[in-house]
Design an enzyme around this catalytic site. Structure first.
Site, PDB file in Angstrom:
ATOM      1  N   TRP A  53       3.359  12.410 -14.533  1.00  0.00           N
ATOM      2  CA  TRP A  53       4.172  11.820 -15.598  1.00  0.00           C
ATOM      3  C   TRP A  53       5.354  11.017 -15.058  1.00  0.00           C
ATOM      4  O   TRP A  53       6.236  10.670 -15.817  1.00  0.00           O
ATOM      5  CB  TRP A  53       4.668  12.938 -16.515  1.00  0.00           C
ATOM      6  CG  TRP A  53       3.556  13.730 -17.121  1.00  0.00           C
ATOM      7  CD1 TRP A  53       2.938  13.495 -18.322  1.00  0.00           C
ATOM      8  CD2 TRP A  53       2.912  14.883 -16.552  1.00  0.00           C
ATOM      9  NE1 TRP A  53       1.948  14.420 -18.540  1.00  0.00           N
ATOM     10  CE2 TRP A  53       1.904  15.294 -17.462  1.00  0.00           C
ATOM     11  CE3 TRP A  53       3.077  15.605 -15.375  1.00  0.00           C
ATOM     12  CZ2 TRP A  53       1.084  16.391 -17.232  1.00  0.00           C
ATOM     13  CZ3 TRP A  53       2.257  16.698 -15.124  1.00  0.00           C
ATOM     14  CH2 TRP A  53       1.279  17.076 -16.048  1.00  0.00           C
ATOM     15  N   ASP A  54       5.378  10.736 -13.765  1.00  0.00           N
ATOM     16  CA  ASP A  54       6.503  10.019 -13.154  1.00  0.00           C
ATOM     17  C   ASP A  54       7.815  10.761 -13.399  1.00  0.00           C
ATOM     18  O   ASP A  54       8.854  10.165 -13.696  1.00  0.00           O
ATOM     19  CB  ASP A  54       6.589   8.590 -13.713  1.00  0.00           C
ATOM     20  CG  ASP A  54       7.496   7.703 -12.872  1.00  0.00           C
ATOM     21  OD1 ASP A  54       7.882   8.109 -11.769  1.00  0.00           O
ATOM     22  OD2 ASP A  54       7.836   6.598 -13.337  1.00  0.00           O
TER      23      ASP A  54
END
Length: 788
Positions: free
Chosen positions: A463-464
Site C-alpha cells: 500500500w506504499d
C-alpha cells in the site's frame, strides 16, 4: 385548476419547474444505480419526489409545492439520522435542497390562485433547513476543542542544539521541533509582523515543490531551493550574504527539505566553553552540507559559500558510486542530510512504481571533514560495509530511507525510517531482506553502521505505507511519575508507535490484528498487521458510504456510487484487478512533515491528511510477463511483475475530495494520559473549492498539506502547510487559533524559530513557494517578529 395565459413570470415559473424535474431525474438515475449497488434508497426516493413536484409545478398545480416541502422535511430527517447535527455532513444534504426550495417558492409565486398555506408550508420547511445549518455550526462535533490547561507537573526534557540554534531539520538531533523560547507568547502573538522577506529567485514550478525548512546557526539563516541553490542570509535583516548555485538541470521531482551543519571538534569544544557569538573560523571549519537532485553531496564554507577543497573531489562527492546503473531522476536525496558528530548519514529517494531492480536503498555515512566513506548499511547484503567489490553493486531494489533520520548521541544510535521495495503495490517478488526491513524503524550504531534493532510497522507492504516522518527522540511518560527514553514514530496509517529507543521494544500496547485477504493472482498478504492500540490513531476511521461527501447532493451521490463500486473491507484491503479503496491513502495519515513535541504541556502535536484513494491493478505493460504467478512465497525473487498499479485521489465530479471534511487536522495528544487533548481543522476553504478554484470562504474546512508544525515555550504551535496562504499560531493548550499572517503564496514545508544572538529578537520563519494542489507558486522566505 383552470390555467391562465403565461406572462414573463409564468414562463420563468415553467423554467424553474423544469429545473426541479431535471434534478429529480438525475437523482432517480443515480439513486437507482446506488440502490442496485446496495446503497442508500434516499436519492432514488427523493428523485421520484422531485420529478413529481416538477411535473405538477409545470402544470401550475400548487400540490407540487407541497410535495417538495415533504421531500425537504424528509431530507432533514434523513440527514440528521445519518450524520447528526454536524455542519460539514449536513451541508450537501441541506444547503443545495434549500437553494432549490427558493426556486420552488418563486415558481409558486408565479402560479395563479396560489394558496398562502402552500407558500407557508414550503417557507417553514426552508426555515427548518436553515436553522439546522446554523445549529450544525454551533454543535459541530467534527472537532474537539481543548480546555485551558495548567502546565504538566514537569516539562519533558528535549535535546538542545549547540548555542540554542536551530541547527537540525527538526531543531535538535531528535526532531522534536520544540523551540525553548517564550519571547513570542500567547499574550503578544497577535502583534507579529513581517520582519524580513527573501526572494530566492527559484520559483517552484513543473516538477518542483518548495518543502524547505531553513536552519539557523549564530547570526545566519541558511535556506535551500527546490533545485538545491543554498542561500545564507543575515538572521536579523534577511540580507543575502552568499549563495551557491550547483547549476543543476531540473528533473521531474525537485525538492530540498533542508541542509545540514557541521563544525570541527575544536570549534565545537570552544563554543561549549565560551558564551556569546562564535569567533571567526578558518575556511571550512564550519560547513553547510547539502545534497543535490543529481545525487551529489556538497560541503560549503558556512561563512562564504565556497566549496570546501578538502571534502571529496573539490568539495563534492558522487552518491552514485557503488550504485550501478542510475537512470536520470531515479535516485537522489530529497531530505536533509543528517550530521551526527563527524558523520554525514544519508539515504536516498527512488522513483516509485516504475520498475524492478531500481537503485539500492543503501544508507551511508561519510566523513564530514574529508568526504571519505566510513560505513555503508546495505540491508540486502550485510557483508558490504563500505563499497561493494569491484564489478558488484549495493543490493538493488531494496527498501530505501528517503525521509530524515534522527539520532541519540548518548546512545550512539541513529534511527532510520525505511520505505518499501518497488513497485509499491506488488510484492510477490521481494527478497527476505526486503520483507524484514520494509516500512520499519531501524536503529544503527553511528560509529559502525551495524544494526542494533528494528521494528516493522507494516508486514509485506502493498500500500506504499513506507515510514515517512522523522523518528522523534523524546522522553516518554511511563505512568509511574517518570519517563523512559523513547522513539515516537508517526506513520501514513495514522498509527503512532512508541518504542524504547535502546531496544526497539514497544512502550505502548501493540496488537497484531487480522486484516482482509484475497489479493490479486500471484500475490500474497500478511494475515495480520500491527496496530498501536496504546496510542490514539489519527485520521484512520473506517470509510462508510455516509462519509462520502460533495458540495451538492449530486456530486455526493457520485461519490457514494464510487464508494459502492469499489472493493473496500477496511484497512489493508489488498490491491487487485478489482478496483479497491485505500484509506488512509499513501499520502497519510501522517507524512514527512512529522509532529512537534510541546514539552511544556507534554503534548505530541500531530498534523494529518485525510484523503481516500482508488487503486487498481492492470497487466504490466512489458512484453513477456506472465500472469501465471502462483500465490506462494517461493515465487519471490522472480524477475517479473504481473501487474502495475493505477492509483488516484478519490475526487468527485467537482474535483473536491469525496471524503467529508476535515481533510486535514491538527491534533494534540496528551502523552501522560495517551488521549486526545484537542483536535482542530488545518486551514480554511479560502484557498480551495470546486475545480481547484479558490472559494474565498474563511470556513474552517481542514485541508491538505504535508508540512509539519513547530511548538515553542511561549505556549504556541505554528503551522502553515495548508491550501490557504497563512502562517497560523495555535494555543498549544487548547488548539485555538490566536493569530494568522497572510503569506504571498501557500506553504509546502515546516516553519522554524530562533532567537538572534545579535538583537535578541525571536523570529518565526517559513519558506513559501506554493501549496500542494494549488496553482500559485513563489520563491519567498518570510520572517516574522514582534515590533522593535
Amino acid at each position: 385548476m383552470e390555467s391562465a395565459p403565461r406572462g414573463i413570470g409564468g414562463w420563468l415559473s415553467l423554467i424553474g419547474a423544469v429545473f426541479v424535474g431535471i434534478i429529480g431525474l438525475i437523482l432517480v438515475g443515480g439513486g437507482g444505480r446506488l440502490a442496485m449497488l446496495g446503497g442508500s434508497l434516499y436519492y432514488l426516493l427523493a428523485g421520484v419526489g422531485l420529478v413529481t413536484s416538477g411535473v405538477l409545478l409545470a402544470l401550475r398545480r400548487p400540490l407540487g409545492g407541497l410535495i417538495f416541502a415533504g421531500v425537504l422535511v424528509a431530507t432533514v430527517a434523513w440527514g440528521l439520522w445519518e450524520s447528526g447535527p454536524a455542519f460539514w455532513p449536513l451541508l450537501p444534504r441541506l444547503f443545495s435542497p434549500a437553494m432549490v426550495g427558493l426556486i420552488v417558492l418563486l415558481v409558486l409565486a408565479g402560479l395563479p390562485a396560489i394558496r398562502s398555506r402552500t407558500v407557508a408550508l414550503v417557507s417553514t420547511a426552508l426555515g427548518v433547513v436553515l436553522a439546522l445549518g446554523v445549529l450544525g455550526v454551533t454543535l459541530n462535533d467534527t472537532f474537539t476543542a481543548g480546555q485551558a490547561t495548567s502546565p504538566a507537573p514537569a516539562p519533558l526534557q528535549t535535546a538542545t542544539a549547540s548555542g540554542g540554534d536551530w541547527r537540525f531539520y527538526g531543531r535538535d538531533a531528535g526532531g522534536t521541533r520544540f523551540a525553548p523560547y517564550a519571547q513570542v507568547n500567547k499574550d503578544n502573538v497577535a502583534q507579529l509582523k513581517v520582519a524580513w522577506t527573501l526572494r530566492t529567485g527559484d520559483v517552484a514550478k513543473g516538477g518542483s515543490e518548495d518543502q524547505n525548512t531553513p536552519i539557523q546557526v549564530g547570526d545566519t539563516v541558511y535556506a535551500c531551493t527546490p533545485t538545491n541553490i543554498v542561500i545564507a542570509v543575515d538572521a536579523d535583516t534577511g540580507a543575502e550574504r552568499w549563495r551557491h548555485n550547483p547549476k543543476i538541470r531540473a528533473s521531474f521531482w525537485n525538492r530540498c527539505r533542508g541542509v545540514g551543519f557541521w563544525e570541527t571538534p575544536a570549534i565545537r569544544a570552544n563554543a561549549a566553553l565560551v558564551a556569546g557569538p562564535p569567533p571567526p573560523a578558518p575556511l571550512c571549519d564550519r560547513r553547510i552540507i547539502s545534497s543535490t537532485i543529481d545525487a551529489r553531496l556538497i560541503a560549503l564554507d558556512a561563512a562564504t559559500g565556497q566549496l570546501c577543497p578538502g571534502f571529496g573531489q573539490g568539495g563534492a562527492i558522487s552518491l552514485r558510486e557503488g550504485m550501478g546503473e542510475v537512470k536520470a531522476g531515479f535516485y537522489f536525496p530529497t531530505s536533509t542530510p543528517t550530521v551526527a558528530g563527524d558523520r554525514i548519514i544519508i539515504g536516498g529517494w527512488v522513483m516509485d512504481n516504475r520498475e524492478l531492480g531500481e537503485p539500492s536503498g543503501v544508507v551511508r555515512a561519510f566523513s564530514a571533514e574529508t568526504g571519505e566513506l566510513i560505513w555503508a548499511w546495505d540491508l540486502g547484503n550485510p557483508a558490504i560495509t563500505k563499497l561493494p567489490a569491484e564489478g558488484q553493486t549495493y543490493t538493488r531494489g531494496t527498501p530505501n530511507v528517503w525521509s530524515t533520520p534522527a539520532f541519540d548521541e548518548a546512545l550512539g544510535l541513529v534511527f532510520l525510517p525505511t520505505g518499501n521495495a518497488t513497485p509499491d503495490y506488488w510484492g510477490s517478488h521481494r527478497s527476505d531482506a526486503s520483507e524484514q526491513y520494509s516500512s520499519s524503524v531501524v536503529a544503527l550504531e553511528i560509529a559502525t553502521g551495524r544494526e542494533r534493532w528494528r521494528f516493522q510497522t507494516v508486514h509485506h507492504d502493498l500500500w506504499d505505507y513506507d515510514v515517512p516522518s522523522q523518528p522523534m527522540v523524546a522522553d516518554f511518560p511511563n505512568g509511574q511519575g517518570g519517563t523512559t527514553p523513547a522513539i515516537i514514530q508517526l506513520t501514513k496509517r495514522g498509527q503512532i508507535f512508541v518504542l524504547d529507543r535502546a531496544t526497539g521494544r514497544p512502550l505502548t500496547k501493540v496488537e497484531e490484528r487480522p486484516v482482509p485477504s484475497g489479493p490479486a493472482k500471484g500475490e500474497w498478504v500478511s494475515p495480520t498487521q500491527p496496530y498501536s492500540t496504546g496510542m490514539p490513531a489519527i485520521g484512520a476511521e473506517r470509510l462508510t458510504e455516509a462519509r462520502m461527501w460533495g458540495a451538492t447532493p449530486l456530486d455526493q451521490l457520485a461519490c457514494r456510487i464510487a464508494y459502492r463500486s469499489h472493493r473496500y473491507e477496511g484497512d489493508f484491503t489488498p490491491p487487485s484487478t478489482t478496483p479497491t479503496l485505500q484509506y488512509p491513502s499513501n499520502g497519510g495519515g501522517q507524512n514527512w512533515g512529522g509532529a512537534t513535541l510541546d514539552a511544556t504541556h507534554r503534548y505530541l502535536i500531530v498534523p494529518d491528511l485525510r484523503m481516500a484513494m482508488t487503486v487498481s491493478l492492470g497487466p504490466a505493460k512489458r512484453p513477456g510477463l506472465s500472469l501465471d504467478l502462483v500465490p506462494d512465497r517461493s515465487a519471490r525473487g522472480a524477475a517479473a511483475v504481473a501487474y502495475q498499479s493505477q492509483n488516484d485521489w478519490m475526487l468527485g465530479p467537482l474535483l473536491i475530495p469525496c471524503l467529508q471534511p476535515p481533510n486535514g487536522t491538527l491534533t494534540a495528544i496528551d502523552l501522560t494520559t495517551r488521549r486526545i487533548a484537542w483536535q482542530v481543522p488545518l486551514g480554511s476553504a479560502e484557498g480551495s473549492g470546486p475545480f481547484g478554484l479558490a472559494s474565498g470562504l474563511p470556513i474552517p474546512l481542514g485541508n491538505i498539506g504535508l508540512g509539519g508544525p513547530i511548538s515553542t515555550a511561549g505556549g504556541l504551535t505554528f503551522h502553515a502547510s495548508t491550501q490557504d496562504p497563512y502562517l497560523r499560531a495555535y494555543d498549544s493548550g487548547t488548539g485555538k487559533v490566536l493569530w494568522k499572517g497572510r503569506l504571498p503564496v501557500g506553504v509546502g514545508g515546516t516553519p522554524m524559530s530562533y532567537v538572534s544572538p545579535k538583537s535578541g529578537r525571536q523570529y518565526v520563519v517559513v519558506s513559501a513557494g506554493g501549496a500542494r494542489m494549488m496553482p500559485q507558486r513563489g520563491d519567498y522566505v518570510v520572517a516574522y517578529a514582534l515590533p522593535r
